[in-house]
Design a protein around this motif. Structure first.
Motif, short mmCIF file in Angstrom:
data_model
loop_
_atom_site.label_atom_id
_atom_site.label_comp_id
_atom_site.label_asym_id
_atom_site.label_seq_id
_atom_site.Cartn_x
_atom_site.Cartn_y
_atom_site.Cartn_z
N UNK A 1 48.64 -10.95 77.93
CA UNK A 1 49.52 -12.10 77.73
C UNK A 1 50.10 -11.98 76.32
N UNK A 2 51.44 -11.89 76.24
CA UNK A 2 52.04 -11.78 74.91
C UNK A 2 53.32 -12.59 74.82
N UNK A 3 53.60 -13.05 73.60
CA UNK A 3 54.83 -13.80 73.34
C UNK A 3 55.98 -12.82 73.18
N UNK A 4 57.11 -13.16 73.77
CA UNK A 4 58.34 -12.39 73.59
C UNK A 4 59.45 -13.39 73.31
N UNK A 5 60.62 -12.89 72.96
CA UNK A 5 61.75 -13.79 72.73
C UNK A 5 62.13 -14.53 74.00
N UNK A 6 61.87 -13.92 75.16
CA UNK A 6 62.23 -14.53 76.44
C UNK A 6 61.19 -15.54 76.92
N UNK A 7 59.99 -15.52 76.36
CA UNK A 7 58.92 -16.41 76.79
C UNK A 7 57.59 -15.68 76.75
#
Length: 148
Positions: free
Chosen positions: A92-98
């Motif tokens: 589970x990782x944060x990205x610019x898209x969500x």
């Protein structure tokens, strides 16, 4: 060994996604082939040991999942023991898209399953299973935000 991996991007925080996935009963609700989850036991690493039954191609396979990695809010890894041997990994990782959730599984099928099901069928089945599980995760998390 069968190996499959699918990714989805969600409009929820990593913490909310991890919290949802950290409850084995929620896996039972979102994973179509997971028929049974019981005898949940908390481990010293924060993870869990779970008795389960998967159903693949009409065949029920009993075993246990042992969460060997429990790193909130980033990663969970489960050893599959019993009639299915292998590993399940949730990243589970944060990205610019969500929040990006990658669900990967690798396992060996028992001989009687290979005899009854062709390998390409099992691979496609599992790809659909992961896609459905991740779509169900999104639906459950989205619906949890709606006022009652």
């Amino acid at each position: 060994m069968i190996e499959v991996s699918e990714t989805i991007v969600l409009d929820h925080s990593r913490e909310d996604v991890f919290e949802f996935l950290d409850d084995p009963h929620n896996h039972h609700q979102i994973t179509p082939s997971l028929e049974r989850v019981e005898n949940i036991e908390r481990l010293d690493n924060g993870g869990k040991r779970i008795d389960h039954t998967f159903k693949i191609g009409g065949i029920k396979l009993d075993g246990e999942l042992v969460q060997t990695v429990h790193e909130p809010p980033e990663r969970m890894v489960f050893d599959m023991r019993g009639q299915l041997e292998g590993e399940i990994r949730l990243d589970i990782k944060e990205t610019e898209a969500g929040t990006e959730v990658t669900y990967s599984a690798g396992y060996d099928l028992p001989g009687n399953i290979i005899e009854r099901l062709a390998r390409p069928f099992v691979e496609k089945y599992n790809e659909r299973e992961l896609t459905t599980t991740l779509e169900n995760l999104k639906t459950r998390l989205d619906s949890a935000e709606q006022p009652a």
